[in-house]
Motif scaffolding. Structure first.
Motif, PDB file in Angstrom:
ATOM      1  N   LEU A 185      -1.711  -2.042   6.141  1.00 12.02           N
ATOM      2  CA  LEU A 185      -1.193  -1.367   4.967  1.00 12.02           C
ATOM      3  C   LEU A 185      -1.393   0.135   5.141  1.00 12.02           C
ATOM      4  O   LEU A 185      -0.958   0.689   6.130  1.00 12.02           O
ATOM      5  CB  LEU A 185      -1.836  -1.946   3.699  1.00 12.02           C
ATOM      6  CG  LEU A 185      -1.732  -3.475   3.560  1.00 12.02           C
ATOM      7  CD1 LEU A 185      -2.528  -3.990   2.380  1.00 12.02           C
ATOM      8  CD2 LEU A 185      -0.293  -3.936   3.457  1.00 12.02           C
ATOM      9  N   CYS A 186      -2.084   0.807   4.254  1.00 13.01           N
ATOM     10  CA  CYS A 186      -2.231   2.264   4.351  1.00 13.01           C
ATOM     11  C   CYS A 186      -3.548   2.685   4.975  1.00 13.01           C
ATOM     12  O   CYS A 186      -3.825   3.881   5.073  1.00 13.01           O
ATOM     13  CB  CYS A 186      -2.101   2.880   2.963  1.00 13.01           C
ATOM     14  SG  CYS A 186      -3.483   2.411   1.878  1.00 13.01           S
ATOM     15  N   ALA A 205      -5.810  -2.788  -0.679  1.00 12.88           N
ATOM     16  CA  ALA A 205      -5.557  -2.830   0.764  1.00 12.88           C
ATOM     17  C   ALA A 205      -6.837  -3.149   1.528  1.00 12.88           C
ATOM     18  O   ALA A 205      -6.841  -3.978   2.448  1.00 12.88           O
ATOM     19  CB  ALA A 205      -4.971  -1.502   1.241  1.00 12.88           C
ATOM     20  N   CYS A 243      -7.718  -6.742   0.946  1.00 15.85           N
ATOM     21  CA  CYS A 243      -6.803  -7.580   1.720  1.00 15.85           C
ATOM     22  C   CYS A 243      -7.278  -7.699   3.160  1.00 15.85           C
ATOM     23  O   CYS A 243      -7.383  -8.798   3.724  1.00 15.85           O
ATOM     24  CB  CYS A 243      -5.399  -6.968   1.651  1.00 15.85           C
ATOM     25  SG  CYS A 243      -4.142  -7.858   2.569  1.00 15.85           S
ATOM     26  N   GLU A 244      -7.585  -6.564   3.766  1.00 19.90           N
ATOM     27  CA  GLU A 244      -8.040  -6.557   5.159  1.00 19.90           C
ATOM     28  C   GLU A 244      -9.310  -7.386   5.318  1.00 19.90           C
ATOM     29  O   GLU A 244      -9.447  -8.187   6.247  1.00 19.90           O
ATOM     30  CB  GLU A 244      -8.290  -5.106   5.583  1.00 19.90           C
ATOM     31  CG  GLU A 244      -8.770  -4.995   7.020  1.00 19.90           C
ATOM     32  CD  GLU A 244      -9.749  -3.867   7.244  1.00 19.90           C
ATOM     33  OE1 GLU A 244      -9.816  -3.398   8.380  1.00 19.90           O
ATOM     34  OE2 GLU A 244     -10.463  -3.478   6.293  1.00 19.90           O
ATOM     35  N   ALA A 289      -2.379  -8.260  -0.840  1.00 21.01           N
ATOM     36  CA  ALA A 289      -1.249  -7.549  -0.219  1.00 21.01           C
ATOM     37  C   ALA A 289      -0.144  -7.321  -1.253  1.00 21.01           C
ATOM     38  O   ALA A 289       0.448  -6.241  -1.323  1.00 21.01           O
ATOM     39  CB  ALA A 289      -0.722  -8.342   0.977  1.00 21.01           C
ATOM     40  N   TYR A 346      -1.251  -4.608  -3.699  1.00 22.12           N
ATOM     41  CA  TYR A 346      -1.097  -3.294  -3.055  1.00 22.12           C
ATOM     42  C   TYR A 346       0.337  -2.796  -3.221  1.00 22.12           C
ATOM     43  O   TYR A 346       0.574  -1.676  -3.670  1.00 22.12           O
ATOM     44  CB  TYR A 346      -1.473  -3.392  -1.574  1.00 22.12           C
ATOM     45  CG  TYR A 346      -1.036  -2.199  -0.766  1.00 22.12           C
ATOM     46  CD1 TYR A 346      -1.780  -1.022  -0.772  1.00 22.12           C
ATOM     47  CD2 TYR A 346       0.129  -2.242  -0.004  1.00 22.12           C
ATOM     48  CE1 TYR A 346      -1.371   0.080  -0.029  1.00 22.12           C
ATOM     49  CE2 TYR A 346       0.544  -1.145   0.726  1.00 22.12           C
ATOM     50  CZ  TYR A 346      -0.208   0.011   0.713  1.00 22.12           C
ATOM     51  OH  TYR A 346       0.208   1.106   1.431  1.00 22.12           O
ATOM     52  N   ARG A 347       1.287  -3.651  -2.863  1.00 24.73           N
ATOM     53  CA  ARG A 347       2.704  -3.247  -2.958  1.00 24.73           C
ATOM     54  C   ARG A 347       3.097  -2.945  -4.396  1.00 24.73           C
ATOM     55  O   ARG A 347       3.812  -1.976  -4.666  1.00 24.73           O
ATOM     56  CB  ARG A 347       3.604  -4.349  -2.375  1.00 24.73           C
ATOM     57  CG  ARG A 347       3.558  -4.429  -0.864  1.00 24.73           C
ATOM     58  CD  ARG A 347       4.640  -5.347  -0.308  1.00 24.73           C
ATOM     59  NE  ARG A 347       4.562  -6.696  -0.830  1.00 24.73           N
ATOM     60  CZ  ARG A 347       3.833  -7.670  -0.292  1.00 24.73           C
ATOM     61  NH1 ARG A 347       3.115  -7.453   0.772  1.00 24.73           N
ATOM     62  NH2 ARG A 347       3.831  -8.868  -0.819  1.00 24.73           N
TER      63      ARG A 347
END
Length: 198
Positions: A2-3, A120, A123-124, A152, A155-156
């Motif tokens: 992601l970022c 994010a 998620c990781e 995820a 996040y979006r």
């Protein structure tokens, strides 16, 4: 992913899995805080109906995750206890506020982007946990697989909302990158405890 500008050291998962009670209780508190944050933003910005609705939906999902973790905690005979101070989230919010333009809309955009970055990182780390649990705790691994996908999506959602509020995708993505660099510095200093962000 992601970022994120700095990947989590894979050894973090070993530390986290070595103290599952601490990890699970910390994670439950993280889900409750995420729900509270989303509801707080929805209450402060009812003038943007799509934003408020999306944040309420997100809060409801975070509460479902909280309940799922409470079930796991109770099944293991653990107590939830009081939440610890979340140095990671606190430092990330401080980094955002120290570089934020002083107007309400810019502050809202930053809160959405900070939330996105936290999702994010979660998620990781949930990916690492799911992989680490797969061979020994199938049900818990399956829960973290599900949570990985949810984070995820959150996040979006938060990034998309920030872009919509700002009305300028390039500027919003630029701000996200700036905050992600700050988050990488914070994660480099923290991230050694059996905690989702610690």
């Amino acid at each position: 992913m992601l970022c994120l500008t700095l990947p989590t050291d894979p050894r973090w998962a070993d530390v986290a899995l070595a103290d599952l009670p601490a990890l699970l209780t910390d994670h439950a508190h993280c889900e409750m805080k995420a729900a509270s944050n989303a509801l707080s933003l929805a209450a402060r910005w009812p003038s943007i109906p799509r934003l408020a609705r999306a944040l309420v939906d997100l809060a409801e999902e975070e509460l479902r995750h909280f309940r799922a973790l409470l079930d796991v905690i109770e099944q293991r005979g653990l107590a939830l206890g009081k939440p610890e101070t979340d140095a990671y989230a606190s430092e990330l919010r401080k980094a955002a506020s120290s570089t934020c333009a002083r107007n309400a809309r810019a502050a809202l955009i930053d809160r959405l982007l900070v939330g996105a970055i936290i999702e994010a990182r979660s998620c990781e780390r949930f990916r690492l946990l799911a992989d680490g649990l797969a061979a020994r705790e199938h049900e818990l691994a399956a829960l973290y697989e599900e949570l990985f996908a949810s984070e995820a999506r959150h996040y979006r959602t938060l990034v998309d909302l920030a872009v919509e509020v700002a009305g300028d995708e390039d500027a919003t993505r630029g701000r996200l990158a700036e905050l992600a660099r700050a988050e990488g510095d914070i994660a480099r200093r923290l991230g050694t405890a059996a905690a989702v962000h610690g």
